[in-house]
Design an enzyme around this catalytic site. Sequence first.
Site, PDB file in Angstrom:
ATOM      1  N   ASP A 296     -13.170   1.165   4.077  1.00 24.87           N
ATOM      2  CA  ASP A 296     -11.788   1.424   3.657  1.00 24.87           C
ATOM      3  C   ASP A 296     -11.726   2.297   2.405  1.00 24.87           C
ATOM      4  OD1 ASP A 296     -12.800  -0.595   2.057  1.00 24.87           O
ATOM      5  OD2 ASP A 296     -10.893  -1.635   1.857  1.00 24.87           O
TER       6      ASP A 296
ATOM      7  N   HIS B 197       0.843  -1.206   0.000  1.00 24.10           N
ATOM      8  CA  HIS B 197       0.000   0.000   0.000  1.00 24.10           C
ATOM      9  C   HIS B 197       0.876   1.253   0.000  1.00 24.10           C
ATOM     10  CE1 HIS B 197      -3.593  -2.391   0.388  1.00 24.10           C
ATOM     11  NE2 HIS B 197      -3.046  -3.050   1.376  1.00 24.10           N
TER      12      HIS B 197
HETATM   13  N1  LIG Z   1     -13.501  -3.444   5.863  1.00 25.26           N
HETATM   14  C1  LIG Z   1     -12.713  -4.448   5.489  1.00 25.26           C
HETATM   15  O1  LIG Z   1     -12.048  -5.076   6.295  1.00 25.26           O
HETATM   16  C2  LIG Z   1     -12.678  -4.848   4.041  1.00 25.26           C
HETATM   17  C3  LIG Z   1     -12.111  -6.076   3.673  1.00 25.26           C
HETATM   18  C4  LIG Z   1     -12.148  -6.440   2.321  1.00 25.26           C
HETATM   19  C5  LIG Z   1     -12.732  -5.588   1.368  1.00 25.26           C
HETATM   20  N2  LIG Z   1     -13.233  -4.378   1.780  1.00 25.26           N
HETATM   21  C6  LIG Z   1     -13.879  -3.424   0.856  1.00 25.26           C
HETATM   22  O2  LIG Z   1     -15.175  -3.882   0.492  1.00 25.26           O
HETATM   23  C7  LIG Z   1     -15.570  -3.207  -0.704  1.00 25.26           C
HETATM   24  C8  LIG Z   1     -16.155  -4.201  -1.684  1.00 25.26           C
HETATM   25  O3  LIG Z   1     -15.112  -5.068  -2.159  1.00 25.26           O
HETATM   26  P1  LIG Z   1     -15.388  -6.232  -3.220  1.00 25.26           P
HETATM   27  O4  LIG Z   1     -14.143  -7.048  -3.264  1.00 25.26           O
HETATM   28  O5  LIG Z   1     -16.667  -6.903  -2.947  1.00 25.26           O
HETATM   29  O6  LIG Z   1     -15.521  -5.395  -4.584  1.00 25.26           O
HETATM   30  P2  LIG Z   1     -16.173  -5.909  -5.951  1.00 25.26           P
HETATM   31  O7  LIG Z   1     -15.612  -5.052  -7.027  1.00 25.26           O
HETATM   32  O8  LIG Z   1     -16.058  -7.392  -6.065  1.00 25.26           O
HETATM   33  O9  LIG Z   1     -17.748  -5.594  -5.779  1.00 25.26           O
HETATM   34  C9  LIG Z   1     -18.250  -4.298  -5.697  1.00 25.26           C
HETATM   35  C10 LIG Z   1     -19.656  -4.275  -6.287  1.00 25.26           C
HETATM   36  O10 LIG Z   1     -20.212  -2.970  -6.037  1.00 25.26           O
HETATM   37  C11 LIG Z   1     -21.053  -2.673  -7.134  1.00 25.26           C
HETATM   38  N3  LIG Z   1     -21.376  -1.251  -7.161  1.00 25.26           N
HETATM   39  C12 LIG Z   1     -20.605  -0.212  -7.536  1.00 25.26           C
HETATM   40  N4  LIG Z   1     -21.296   0.944  -7.383  1.00 25.26           N
HETATM   41  C13 LIG Z   1     -22.520   0.617  -6.903  1.00 25.26           C
HETATM   42  C14 LIG Z   1     -23.662   1.358  -6.554  1.00 25.26           C
HETATM   43  N5  LIG Z   1     -23.708   2.702  -6.658  1.00 25.26           N
HETATM   44  N6  LIG Z   1     -24.732   0.694  -6.072  1.00 25.26           N
HETATM   45  C15 LIG Z   1     -24.708  -0.656  -5.949  1.00 25.26           C
HETATM   46  N7  LIG Z   1     -23.661  -1.411  -6.286  1.00 25.26           N
HETATM   47  C16 LIG Z   1     -22.571  -0.782  -6.754  1.00 25.26           C
HETATM   48  C17 LIG Z   1     -20.251  -3.168  -8.330  1.00 25.26           C
HETATM   49  O11 LIG Z   1     -21.073  -3.330  -9.492  1.00 25.26           O
HETATM   50  C18 LIG Z   1     -19.695  -4.490  -7.813  1.00 25.26           C
HETATM   51  O12 LIG Z   1     -20.537  -5.580  -8.128  1.00 25.26           O
HETATM   52  C19 LIG Z   1     -14.293  -2.502  -1.196  1.00 25.26           C
HETATM   53  O13 LIG Z   1     -14.335  -1.147  -0.821  1.00 25.26           O
HETATM   54  C20 LIG Z   1     -13.192  -3.237  -0.473  1.00 25.26           C
HETATM   55  O14 LIG Z   1     -12.015  -2.439  -0.345  1.00 25.26           O
HETATM   56  C21 LIG Z   1     -13.206  -4.006   3.086  1.00 25.26           C
END
Ligand SMILES: NC(=O)c1ccc[n+]([C@@H]2O[C@H](COP(=O)([O-])OP(=O)(O)OC[C@H]3O[C@@H](n4cnc5c(N)ncnc54)[C@H](O)[C@@H]3O)[C@@H](O)[C@H]2O)c1
Length: 373
Positions: A270, A96
């Site tokens: 995040d 990162h």
């Molecule tokens: N808090 C934590 O510990 C932690 C851990 C892992 C991942 N994350 C975060 O979780 C989030 C999701 O990650 P992911 O791997 O599932 O991503 P991903 O790309 O697999 O899925 C994201 C989804 O969001 C959808 N999307 C985008 N804009 C949208 C909107 N306005 N309305 C509805 N849907 C929408 C996309 O079409 C996609 O299907 C990321 O921000 C990632 O960094 C956080």
Amino acid sequence: MRVGVPREIKTHEHRVGLTPASAREVRAHGHEVIVERGGGLGAGVTDAEYAAAGARLVDTADEVFASADLVVKVKEPQAIERKKLRPGQALFTFLHLAPDPDQARDLVASGAVAIAYETVTSPQGTLPLLTPMSEIAGRMSIHVGATCLEKSRGGRGTLLSGLPGVAAGKVVILGGGVVGTNAAYVATGLGAEVVVMDRSPEAMRRTAAQFGARVKTVMALGELVAEHVFTAHLVIGAVLIPGARAPRLVTRDMLGRMKQGAVLVDVAIDQGGCFETSRPTTHADPTYIVDGVVHYCVANMPGGVPRTSAFALNNATLPYVLQLADRGWKGALAADPHLRNGLNVCEGRVTHPQVAEALRLPYTDPKTLLGAP
Ligand SMILES: NC(=O)c1ccc[n+]([C@@H]2O[C@H](COP(=O)([O-])OP(=O)(O)OC[C@H]3O[C@@H](n4cnc5c(N)ncnc54)[C@H](O)[C@@H]3O)[C@@H](O)[C@H]2O)c1
């Protein structure tokens, strides 16, 4: 080649770069594995398990860094670790770097070869070393959400599964990607009523194909989001627009129309969070309440289950560790363009375009350094 695994020293980091099973595989490929004593304890792995896997245990991180050709870690090297790196030594870990100029400067000065888990790509265009963390956060989001629904945590006092004669809770998952589908997997397993909302028809098609009638898929248009959020017991924020701040799908005004004691779990915290009232929290103090709605916004959810996280991360990283050990970093990076996308700093040069741009440092195309086609 000598592959070294130091104990992680960043606060609250309990994972480990190689599990004993991975160490055994690396040994089977004819390499030496050196592990700092106590390195696996946070993930529930003993020194005896490493010894049984054929690893050599040493007392200090100094010994690991001094003798390893390839250092495998989890978190970005801390300042004291960066001083131990040497020219030509390979480091494979989460870095990162973009928001961390101090680390970038030290890595450039070290002359080491720093390969970041988070920028390694797959032929499908995904980030395969981040996927397991999203899988864990997605599954965990339902566990933590179910607990937050308990009265003692400020929740509504609803059991998500319901029981014969009492309705199950309603779970609304915003975003049907990796986090969202893993949340749906656990929520449907509990017997909750599950709605997945996304803006991508492809994501909804995938979700419908995976879960059939157990999940309702709905287009995430403003009015429909509001309608489902107002009737939900648990809302999971799982949206991602790559490279952008998460869109705010639930505003403060909307909280007043939600069920009292409903729960918001903002996994997307995040990336800034997808609820207006979200602010990052920690495992030590994970929740707070706004307008009667419980918020859980832990930014490193997988850190809460370091044993599972370490094993899941190893499943994803091991093939690359073996490539790096078998071919040496130069050979492995020249042969595999997706692993090469992980190369952030190489012998004094910044070799990832976004990292160079974010830090305003000169960029060098890694292909020119590696003689790759
Ligand atoms: N808090 C934590 O510990 C932690 C851990 C892992 C991942 N994350 C975060 O979780 C989030 C999701 O990650 P992911 O791997 O599932 O991503 P991903 O790309 O697999 O899925 C994201 C989804 O969001 C959808 N999307 C985008 N804009 C949208 C909107 N306005 N309305 C509805 N849907 C929408 C996309 O079409 C996609 O299907 C990321 O921000 C990632 O960094 C956080």
